[in-house]
Scaffold this motif. Sequence first.
Motif, short mmCIF file in Angstrom:
data_model
loop_
_atom_site.label_atom_id
_atom_site.label_comp_id
_atom_site.label_asym_id
_atom_site.label_seq_id
_atom_site.Cartn_x
_atom_site.Cartn_y
_atom_site.Cartn_z
N UNK A 189 0.84 -1.20 0.00
CA UNK A 189 0.00 0.00 0.00
C UNK A 189 0.88 1.26 0.00
N UNK A 190 1.89 1.27 0.85
CA UNK A 190 2.81 2.40 0.97
C UNK A 190 3.54 2.65 -0.36
N UNK B 123 3.82 9.26 3.62
CA UNK B 123 4.13 9.30 5.05
C UNK B 123 2.92 8.96 5.91
N UNK B 124 1.73 9.28 5.41
CA UNK B 124 0.51 8.97 6.17
C UNK B 124 0.31 7.48 6.35
N UNK B 125 0.94 6.69 5.51
CA UNK B 125 0.79 5.23 5.56
C UNK B 125 1.88 4.54 6.37
N UNK B 126 2.84 5.29 6.87
CA UNK B 126 3.92 4.68 7.65
C UNK B 126 3.38 4.07 8.94
N UNK B 127 4.08 3.07 9.42
CA UNK B 127 3.71 2.42 10.67
C UNK B 127 3.88 3.39 11.83
N UNK B 128 3.03 3.23 12.82
CA UNK B 128 3.07 4.11 13.99
C UNK B 128 2.78 3.30 15.26
N UNK C 180 4.22 -0.43 15.14
CA UNK C 180 5.61 -0.22 14.73
C UNK C 180 6.55 -0.85 15.76
N UNK C 181 6.28 -0.63 17.03
CA UNK C 181 7.14 -1.18 18.07
C UNK C 181 7.16 -2.71 18.04
N UNK D 238 11.80 3.52 7.16
CA UNK D 238 11.18 4.84 6.93
C UNK D 238 10.23 5.18 8.06
N UNK D 239 9.51 4.20 8.55
CA UNK D 239 8.59 4.43 9.67
C UNK D 239 9.36 4.83 10.92
N UNK D 240 10.46 4.15 11.18
CA UNK D 240 11.28 4.47 12.36
C UNK D 240 11.88 5.88 12.21
N UNK D 241 12.37 6.19 11.02
CA UNK D 241 12.97 7.51 10.79
C UNK D 241 11.92 8.61 10.99
#
Length: 89
Positions: A31-32, A45-50, A54-55, A82-85
């Motif tokens: 999807x990303x 960026x709206x699709x990044x893990x959070x 993410x953890x 990218x999600x971590x960054x």
Amino acid sequence: MLSSWDELRRWLEEEKEAIILKNYLADETRRWQRLKEAQGESQARNELLKGSRLEQIVGLREANAFKKLGGLSPNENEFVNSSVAWRDQ
């Protein structure tokens, strides 16, 4: 023998979580990538893990929990990185 059942159950639960999260990660990565190609990096960026998801994935990746499932693809690793960054900014 009886004490081994708890260990076996724990191991199966850990694998179950890794399988579920690996499938989730594969879908989210696709999807990303589609969004990134179609609308650009800023929209993707709206699709990044959070958050806790993410953890969980970072924790399993650090513990090599995905190794038995073939590991993470380069695209999945890029998505996680990218999600971590983004989280760390």
